[in-house]
Write a protein that holds these residues in place. Structure first.
Motif, PDB file in Angstrom:
ATOM      1  N   GLU A   1       2.150  -1.471   0.056  1.00 31.29           N
ATOM      2  CA  GLU A   1       2.057  -2.365  -1.108  1.00 31.29           C
ATOM      3  C   GLU A   1       0.797  -3.226  -1.024  1.00 31.29           C
ATOM      4  OE1 GLU A   1       3.932  -1.566  -3.460  1.00 31.29           O
ATOM      5  OE2 GLU A   1       5.263  -0.327  -2.228  1.00 31.29           O
ATOM      6  N   GLN A   2       0.486  -3.648   0.180  1.00 28.79           N
ATOM      7  CA  GLN A   2      -0.728  -4.450   0.385  1.00 28.79           C
ATOM      8  C   GLN A   2      -1.961  -3.626   0.011  1.00 28.79           C
ATOM      9  OE1 GLN A   2      -0.973  -5.919   4.451  1.00 28.79           O
ATOM     10  NE2 GLN A   2      -3.084  -6.602   4.113  1.00 28.79           N
ATOM     11  N   ALA A   3      -1.962  -2.362   0.469  1.00 27.86           N
ATOM     12  CA  ALA A   3      -3.085  -1.464   0.155  1.00 27.86           C
ATOM     13  C   ALA A   3      -3.148  -1.222  -1.347  1.00 27.86           C
ATOM     14  CB  ALA A   3      -2.934  -0.152   0.912  1.00 27.86           C
ATOM     15  N   ALA A   4      -1.987  -0.984  -1.956  1.00 26.06           N
ATOM     16  CA  ALA A   4      -1.942  -0.655  -3.385  1.00 26.06           C
ATOM     17  C   ALA A   4      -2.531  -1.780  -4.219  1.00 26.06           C
ATOM     18  CB  ALA A   4      -0.505  -0.338  -3.805  1.00 26.06           C
ATOM     19  N   ALA A   5      -2.265  -3.026  -3.822  1.00 25.70           N
ATOM     20  CA  ALA A   5      -2.799  -4.169  -4.562  1.00 25.70           C
ATOM     21  C   ALA A   5      -4.330  -4.123  -4.534  1.00 25.70           C
ATOM     22  CB  ALA A   5      -2.294  -5.470  -3.952  1.00 25.70           C
ATOM     23  N   GLU A   6      -4.861  -3.772  -3.401  1.00 23.34           N
ATOM     24  CA  GLU A   6      -6.312  -3.660  -3.247  1.00 23.34           C
ATOM     25  C   GLU A   6      -6.838  -2.468  -4.077  1.00 23.34           C
ATOM     26  OE1 GLU A   6      -8.038  -5.739  -1.275  1.00 23.34           O
ATOM     27  OE2 GLU A   6      -9.963  -4.720  -1.598  1.00 23.34           O
ATOM     28  N   TRP A   7      -6.106  -1.356  -4.027  1.00 24.10           N
ATOM     29  CA  TRP A   7      -6.542  -0.140  -4.741  1.00 24.10           C
ATOM     30  C   TRP A   7      -6.622  -0.364  -6.243  1.00 24.10           C
ATOM     31  CZ3 TRP A   7      -2.677   3.506  -1.696  1.00 24.10           C
ATOM     32  CH2 TRP A   7      -3.124   3.619  -0.366  1.00 24.10           C
ATOM     33  N   ARG A   8      -5.744  -1.239  -6.760  1.00 24.49           N
ATOM     34  CA  ARG A   8      -5.751  -1.472  -8.218  1.00 24.49           C
ATOM     35  C   ARG A   8      -7.050  -2.108  -8.699  1.00 24.49           C
ATOM     36  NH1 ARG A   8      -0.150  -2.428  -7.074  1.00 24.49           N
ATOM     37  NH2 ARG A   8       0.985  -0.630  -7.888  1.00 24.49           N
ATOM     38  N   THR A   9      -7.834  -2.648  -7.778  1.00 25.69           N
ATOM     39  CA  THR A   9      -9.120  -3.246  -8.179  1.00 25.69           C
ATOM     40  C   THR A   9     -10.232  -2.188  -8.246  1.00 25.69           C
ATOM     41  OG1 THR A   9      -9.879  -3.714  -5.915  1.00 25.69           O
ATOM     42  CG2 THR A   9      -8.471  -5.368  -6.946  1.00 25.69           C
ATOM     43  N   LEU A  10      -9.883  -0.954  -7.893  1.00 24.40           N
ATOM     44  CA  LEU A  10     -10.917   0.082  -7.789  1.00 24.40           C
ATOM     45  C   LEU A  10     -11.179   0.776  -9.128  1.00 24.40           C
ATOM     46  CD1 LEU A  10      -9.867   1.460  -4.311  1.00 24.40           C
ATOM     47  CD2 LEU A  10     -11.916   0.134  -4.843  1.00 24.40           C
TER      48      LEU A  10
END
Ligand code: SF4
Lengths: 467, 216
Positions: free
Chosen positions: A257-266
């Motif tokens: 979930e932590q990674a996914a939050a970051e990925w959404r900025t990509l």
């Protein structure tokens, strides 16, 4: 200040240091390795008495030389066998994780990277292979490198890079029925040319790209290099994120979930400025068939073989004439009248489960035409093969008269025993139609899996939309 | 790496666009695990009349008399003159190794594919991109003078023609330096090992999921 493109976001996040002339030392998160372009790099490490910088960032697999039949017997070709065994030895010596030939997870390097979750959004990914651009489909910066750079990444986990220019290729609107990701990318290359993307990192965008599955986006990014661009990429969306849930190398639980939050900025910022923008109308794209010896030599299936007499550029016209001779074709012949000898459904462009489903759906209860001497399906990985068998797709192929093979690159480049004989004509779902690519003197026509399946049944090219 | 300062040699014209890496070195030779020995198989499909396989005695194969590199004096050429998008296709550095093994030190073309261009510098082959009309003119001059030679001076970034006139070319400053010194990139990069370690430590904080480094 204008916003950032997706390329710039990832590039900036990986700068270790920057020299005065703009050369950047770029950190590399993921390094995929196969048997063909790595032996000299491992040898270089050994000679300089160096160790890999971060062995856990590497994943190796033999794919180009592996046989697609009788694999338990090993590899008959001694030179191929030595190359695969050299990879096994090097991985054992340096501690690199490898999916060896008879591992169920073995497959084409660009299929297994995402499948295992080794490829992740926001990463820099390299491999000694030009189709590394495939991984950009997940909002990653992925590109092919030569063997000297393979050694450089092994030894330092970095590469010396200049910032690429950025190009947005936007495909707006809705694709017609029977028109696939492969047709989209062939149409793009037909438009920009094989050198159109040289020096650029290309981001594919627009509603037609957004509507593609992640596997379709992989087919598009896979062929970015055929348009001259080292890197192709697509912004992250929820489809991208969901794809990675539960994959073996991907983060799990809270960390996911932590990674996914970051990925959404990509994604590229709305006000980001690209150096170049190319726009295509999805509704105008028809199923494509390449007629020549370069991927830009492509036309809609409903068209005829182009006539060099109508080409004003002399160098281009000369190239067309040479291509017609090599391909054994006459200008102005309708594409649908071209008879084929072989069919190849496979390669890192089109050997994933959705590709096999699309081909099987076209085949149904049909049978391979009498004039087709060999029709083969080569799944992209052991796991794709297993999934297809679970769904009964193998039965459909076998029943129609296709051969159902073990995973690998196979007749995409014919380094193993699978190849075209001189003069043979093939409907192929691979990515390159260069002279000799599928075997010396062989003639390749690039098409989508659905179009290849339809051609297998008809014995010549047909428009899948008419079936 | 081979250092490069100045070079004088015969120019061979390869008059076709989009010469791809499959043409420069066909796939069957990529099975080699060595970095050398690719010279006899550069442009194999165009150069010989019979199909080639690794391990053959290539000296005994029938050569295609129409292929430019089989003709004198181009069989002695060290500078290759080509058309746009030279080296497109695969990332195989073997393409560069085949050209240098054959004897080429320089390729001149209107444009190059990115990966090939990059790989060339790593093996001491100098790729020079010139405007289309300069390349056209060189093709004409090569055709008009048997044994046409050029001198390439990397330090001053000039191509000197037989009549003494010069064409300037551009080359990336860092790459030029590496070529002139024959420097080892890896040695240069490892001078910044501390920076790489620092980057990794910081990245591990912000994106820990990238450092699971799992071994299955
Ligand atoms: S499938 Fe073809 S293009 Fe893809 S990695 Fe293998 S040889 Fe290269």
């Amino acid at each position: 200040m204008a916003g950032k493109t997706l390329f710039d976001k990832i590039f900036d996040a990986h700068i270790v240091r920057e020299q005065a002339d703009g050369t950047v030392l770029l950190y590399i998160d993921r390094h995929l390795v196969h048997e063909v372009t790595s032996p000299q790099a491992f040898e270089g490490l050994r000679m300089a008495n160096r160790k890999p910088w971060r062995v856990g960032a590497m994943l190796a697999v033999p794919d180009h030389n592996v046989p697609t039949t009788n694999r338990l017997r090993g590899i008959d070709d001694l030179v191929s066998r030595e190359q695969v065994e050299t990879l096994d030895r090097n991985c054992a010596e340096f501690g690199v994780q490898e999916f060896a030939m008879n591992d169920k997870r073995q497959g084409i390097v660009h299929v297994i990277g995402p499948e295992e979750g080794f490829t992740l959004p926001g990463t820099t990914i390299v491999c000694g292979d030009s189709h590394t651009s495939t991984h950009g489909a997940f909002g990653a910066l992925a590109f092919g490198i030569g063997t000297s750079e393979v050694e450089h990444v092994m030894a330092t986990q970095t590469l010396l890079q200049k910032r690429a220019k950025t190009m947005q290729v936007r495909v707006d609107g809705q694709l017609g029925v029977g028109v696939t990701a492969k047709d989209v990318v062939l149409a793009i290359i037909g438009k920009i040319g094989t050198a159109g993307g040289t020096g650029y990192a290309v981001e594919f965008a627009g509603s037609a790209i957004e509507s593609l599955s992640v596997e379709g986006r992989m087919s598009v990014c896979n062929m970015a290099i055929e348009g001259g661009a080292r890197a192709g990429m697509v912004a992250v969306d929820e489809k991208t994120i969901e794809y990675f849930r539960g994959r073996p190398f991907a983060p799990q639980g809270e960390l996911f979930e932590q990674a996914a939050a970051e990925w959404r900025t990509l994604t590229s910022d709305l006000d980001a400025v690209f150096d170049k923008v190319v726009v295509l109308d999805a509704a105008e794209i028809a199923p494509q068939v390449s007629w020549g010896t370069s991927p830009e030599m492509v036309v809609p299936v409903s068209a005829t073989v182009p006539d060099p007499a109508n080409e004003p550029d002399a160098v281009k016209a000369d190239g067309m004439r040479k291509a017609l001779v090599y391909m054994g074709l006459t200008a102005n012949t309708p594409i649908e009248q071209i008879q084929i000898d072989k069919v190849f459904i496979g390669s890192c462009t089109n050997a994933r489960i959705e590709d096999l489903r699309a081909a099987a759906a076209v085949i149904g209860n049909g049978k391979v035409a009498a004039n087709v001497t060999l029709a083969m399906v080569v799944p992209g990985s052991g796991l794709v093969r297993e999934q297809a068998e679970k769904e009964g797709l193998d039965k459909i192929f076998l029943n129609a008269g296709f051969e159902w093979r073990e995973p690998g690159c196979s007749m995409c480049l014919a380094m193993n025993a699978d190849r075209l004989e001189p003069g043979e004509r093939c409907a192929s779902t691979s990515n390159r139609n260069f002279e000799g690519r599928q075997g010396q003197g062989g003639r390749t026509h690039l098409v989508s899996p659905a179009m290849a399946a339809a051609a297998a049944i008809a014995g010549h090219f047909v428009d899948v939309r008419q079936l | 790496m081979h250092a490069f300062t100045t070079h004088t040699g015969i120019v061979a014209p390869l008059d076709r666009a989009n010469v791809d890496t499959d043409a420069i070195i066909p796939k069957q030779y990529l099975k080699s695990i060595k970095r050398s020995g690719f010279g006899p198989n550069a442009f194999d499909d165009w150069r010989y009349l019979t199909p080639g396989e690794p391990g053959m005695n290539h000296g005994q194969r029938a050569k295609n008399p129409d292929f430019v590199l089989n003709q004198s004096p181009y069989d002695q050429a060290t500078i290759l003159l080509a058309r746009q998008n030279f080296g497109c296709g695969s990332s195989r550095e073997h393409a560069v190794w085949a050209l240098t093994d054959f004897g080429f030190r320089v390729v001149i073309a209107p444009s190059f594919a990115d990966i090939f261009f990059n790989n060339s510098f790593k093996t001491g082959l100098l790729p020079i991109a010139l405007p289309e009309d300069s390349v056209d003119e060189l093709f004409r001059e090569v055709a008009a003078h048997t044994g046409y030679q050029l001198t390439i001076d990397l330090a001053s970034q000039k191509i000197i023609k037989p009549d003494g006139s010069a064409i300037e070319f551009s080359v990336d400053a860092f790459r030029k330096q590496c070529l002139i010194e024959g420097a080892d990139d890896i040695d240069l990069t490892l001078k910044h090992a501390a920076d790489i370690t620092a980057y990794e430590a910081q990245r591990q904080q912000t994106a820990p999921w990238l450092f699971l480094d799992k071994r299955a």
